[in-house]
Design a protein around this motif. Structure first.
Motif, PDB file in Angstrom:
ATOM      1  N   HIS A 190       0.836  -1.209   0.000  1.00  0.00           N
ATOM      2  CA  HIS A 190       0.000   0.000   0.000  1.00  0.00           C
ATOM      3  C   HIS A 190       0.868   1.256   0.000  1.00  0.00           C
ATOM      4  N   SER A 191       1.912   1.247   0.830  1.00  0.00           N
ATOM      5  CA  SER A 191       2.779   2.425   0.956  1.00  0.00           C
ATOM      6  C   SER A 191       3.536   2.691  -0.337  1.00  0.00           C
ATOM      7  N   PHE A 192       4.080   1.633  -0.940  1.00  0.00           N
ATOM      8  CA  PHE A 192       4.801   1.801  -2.203  1.00  0.00           C
ATOM      9  C   PHE A 192       3.858   2.246  -3.318  1.00  0.00           C
ATOM     10  N   HIS A 193       2.637   1.734  -3.295  1.00  0.00           N
ATOM     11  CA  HIS A 193       1.638   2.137  -4.279  1.00  0.00           C
ATOM     12  C   HIS A 193       1.320   3.630  -4.109  1.00  0.00           C
ATOM     13  N   HIS A 194       1.239   4.061  -2.885  1.00  0.00           N
ATOM     14  CA  HIS A 194       0.975   5.474  -2.596  1.00  0.00           C
ATOM     15  C   HIS A 194       2.142   6.347  -3.046  1.00  0.00           C
ATOM     16  N   LEU A 195       3.377   5.910  -2.771  1.00  0.00           N
ATOM     17  CA  LEU A 195       4.550   6.666  -3.197  1.00  0.00           C
ATOM     18  C   LEU A 195       4.644   6.725  -4.721  1.00  0.00           C
ATOM     19  N   GLY A 196       4.248   5.628  -5.378  1.00  0.00           N
ATOM     20  CA  GLY A 196       4.249   5.617  -6.838  1.00  0.00           C
ATOM     21  C   GLY A 196       3.341   6.685  -7.413  1.00  0.00           C
ATOM     22  N   MET A 197       2.214   6.931  -6.732  1.00  0.00           N
ATOM     23  CA  MET A 197       1.311   7.984  -7.176  1.00  0.00           C
ATOM     24  C   MET A 197       2.018   9.333  -7.165  1.00  0.00           C
ATOM     25  N   TRP A 198       2.792   9.601  -6.123  1.00  0.00           N
ATOM     26  CA  TRP A 198       3.465  10.896  -6.034  1.00  0.00           C
ATOM     27  C   TRP A 198       4.572  11.027  -7.059  1.00  0.00           C
ATOM     28  N   VAL A 199       5.240   9.934  -7.369  1.00  0.00           N
ATOM     29  CA  VAL A 199       6.253   9.979  -8.431  1.00  0.00           C
ATOM     30  C   VAL A 199       5.618  10.391  -9.752  1.00  0.00           C
ATOM     31  N   ILE A 200       4.473   9.805 -10.074  1.00  0.00           N
ATOM     32  CA  ILE A 200       3.793  10.124 -11.327  1.00  0.00           C
ATOM     33  C   ILE A 200       3.267  11.553 -11.307  1.00  0.00           C
ATOM     34  N   LEU A 201       2.727  12.004 -10.164  1.00  0.00           N
ATOM     35  CA  LEU A 201       2.217  13.368 -10.085  1.00  0.00           C
ATOM     36  C   LEU A 201       3.345  14.395 -10.224  1.00  0.00           C
ATOM     37  N   ILE A 202       4.494  14.114  -9.637  1.00  0.00           N
ATOM     38  CA  ILE A 202       5.645  15.013  -9.807  1.00  0.00           C
ATOM     39  C   ILE A 202       6.063  15.046 -11.275  1.00  0.00           C
ATOM     40  N   PHE A 203       6.054  13.878 -11.904  1.00  0.00           N
ATOM     41  CA  PHE A 203       6.375  13.831 -13.333  1.00  0.00           C
ATOM     42  C   PHE A 203       5.386  14.663 -14.149  1.00  0.00           C
ATOM     43  N   VAL A 204       4.102  14.561 -13.825  1.00  0.00           N
ATOM     44  CA  VAL A 204       3.080  15.309 -14.564  1.00  0.00           C
ATOM     45  C   VAL A 204       3.355  16.810 -14.485  1.00  0.00           C
ATOM     46  N   MET A 205       3.700  17.299 -13.300  1.00  0.00           N
ATOM     47  CA  MET A 205       3.999  18.724 -13.147  1.00  0.00           C
ATOM     48  C   MET A 205       5.220  19.125 -13.970  1.00  0.00           C
ATOM     49  N   ILE A 206       6.263  18.292 -13.947  1.00  0.00           N
ATOM     50  CA  ILE A 206       7.462  18.574 -14.747  1.00  0.00           C
ATOM     51  C   ILE A 206       7.115  18.517 -16.233  1.00  0.00           C
ATOM     52  N   HIS A 207       6.316  17.537 -16.615  1.00  0.00           N
ATOM     53  CA  HIS A 207       5.938  17.329 -18.011  1.00  0.00           C
ATOM     54  C   HIS A 207       5.193  18.550 -18.566  1.00  0.00           C
ATOM     55  N   ILE A 208       4.256  19.077 -17.804  1.00  0.00           N
ATOM     56  CA  ILE A 208       3.490  20.240 -18.256  1.00  0.00           C
ATOM     57  C   ILE A 208       4.405  21.460 -18.382  1.00  0.00           C
ATOM     58  N   TYR A 209       5.266  21.657 -17.389  1.00  0.00           N
ATOM     59  CA  TYR A 209       6.192  22.799 -17.437  1.00  0.00           C
ATOM     60  C   TYR A 209       7.097  22.714 -18.660  1.00  0.00           C
ATOM     61  N   VAL A 210       7.690  21.533 -18.890  1.00  0.00           N
ATOM     62  CA  VAL A 210       8.627  21.376 -20.002  1.00  0.00           C
ATOM     63  C   VAL A 210       7.919  21.544 -21.343  1.00  0.00           C
ATOM     64  N   ALA A 211       6.702  21.017 -21.458  1.00  0.00           N
ATOM     65  CA  ALA A 211       5.959  21.132 -22.723  1.00  0.00           C
ATOM     66  C   ALA A 211       5.696  22.598 -23.065  1.00  0.00           C
ATOM     67  N   VAL A 212       5.265  23.363 -22.086  1.00  0.00           N
ATOM     68  CA  VAL A 212       5.009  24.790 -22.315  1.00  0.00           C
ATOM     69  C   VAL A 212       6.319  25.525 -22.583  1.00  0.00           C
ATOM     70  N   ARG A 213       7.373  25.178 -21.832  1.00  0.00           N
ATOM     71  CA  ARG A 213       8.674  25.822 -22.018  1.00  0.00           C
ATOM     72  C   ARG A 213       9.210  25.567 -23.421  1.00  0.00           C
ATOM     73  N   GLU A 214       9.096  24.337 -23.917  1.00  0.00           N
ATOM     74  CA  GLU A 214       9.584  24.019 -25.253  1.00  0.00           C
ATOM     75  C   GLU A 214       8.846  24.812 -26.320  1.00  0.00           C
ATOM     76  N   ASP A 215       7.529  24.968 -26.138  1.00  0.00           N
ATOM     77  CA  ASP A 215       6.756  25.771 -27.087  1.00  0.00           C
ATOM     78  C   ASP A 215       7.295  27.192 -27.181  1.00  0.00           C
ATOM     79  N   ILE A 216       7.723  27.752 -26.047  1.00  0.00           N
ATOM     80  CA  ILE A 216       8.146  29.146 -25.995  1.00  0.00           C
ATOM     81  C   ILE A 216       9.623  29.301 -26.346  1.00  0.00           C
ATOM     82  N   VAL A 217      10.480  28.505 -25.699  1.00  0.00           N
ATOM     83  CA  VAL A 217      11.925  28.684 -25.846  1.00  0.00           C
ATOM     84  C   VAL A 217      12.460  28.038 -27.121  1.00  0.00           C
TER      85      VAL A 217
END
Length: 238
Positions: A190-217
């Motif tokens: 359960h704990s590892f499954h919960h931590l996995g969720m946060w890994v993916i959510l952190i990735f999602v935030m990075i992914h959105i930032y990088v996608a927008v940054r690439e469009d601009i820069v």
């Protein structure tokens, strides 16, 4: 792996070139948006499953709120799993860009040289980005380590936990019960499954930032490419 690469510095100041490449096929784009909605639903419902509501109004027999939350979580997880299986199938029948996030050419010196260039670019140590029709080496490595592998881990542990709930005679436990041989303590899973969720959510935030940054820069149509499938790059030097 064949990639389209061009340095912005290679163009003259008076030139302005547009390169349009059809990179992401329809199944890849559909999988991307299915993942987006499923991850959102799984994160929200998973949070309440891990931290249930302290109380609900009215009689207990008239409320099924947590039941609906659990049902939504399980349904989204099953959709995510089916989509992942179909996406793995598309790795073998799709174009070269369809398989980039499932492997990294660790043996390639060129890959690591270009990876280092991308790291320098994202740290603002160089102003000359390289152009790729698909994922650049840095995003390819990050997506494998922070999305593809964690997503697979979440599907496996999710079905193992679900199989534990529905019973040892279920097909879920038959296929995924081996997880509890590796970690007999169910709470650890359960704990590892919960931590996995946060890994993916952190990735999602990075992914959105990088996608927008690439469009601009970098002047690459990263965001719209997941709608049209086409990667439009504008090569200029001011």
């Amino acid at each position: 792996m064949r990639r389209t690469i061009m340095s912005i510095s290679a163009t003259s100041k008076a030139d302005c070139e547009h390169e349009n490449v059809y990179a992401y096929e329809a199944p890849v784009r559909l999988w991307h948006w299915i993942n987006a909605f499923c991850i959102l639903a799984l994160a929200l419902t998973g949070y309440f499953i891990g931290s249930p509501l302290p109380a609900v109004p009215g009689e207990a027999n008239a409320n099924f709120l947590m039941g609906y939350i659990r049902f939504s979580h399980f349904a989204a997880g099953q959709i995510l799993a089916v989509a992942l299986i179909l996406r793995i199938y598309w790795v073998f029948v799709g174009n070269v860009h369809a398989r980039q996030i499932f492997y990294v050419p660790f043996w390639s010196k060129r890959f690591w040289r270009e990876w280092l260039h991308e790291v320098r670019f994202y740290m603002f140590l160089t102003q000359n980005p390289l152009k790729y029709a698909g994922h650049n080496p840095l995003s390819q490595l990050v997506m494998l380590l922070m999305f593809t592998l964690p997503l697979t881990f979440m599907v496996i542990t999710g079905f193992a936990l679900y199989g534990e709930g529905v019973g040892r005679d279920s097909w879920e436990y038959t296929l995924f019960g081996w997880v509890f041989w590796l970690s007999p303590n169910s709470q650890s899973v359960h704990s590892f499954h919960h931590l996995g969720m946060w890994v993916i959510l952190i990735f999602v935030m990075i992914h959105i930032y990088v996608a927008v940054r690439e469009d601009i820069v970098s002047r690459d149509s990263i965001v719209s490419s997941m709608i049209s499938g086409e990667r439009l790059s504008k090569h200029t030097e001011d």
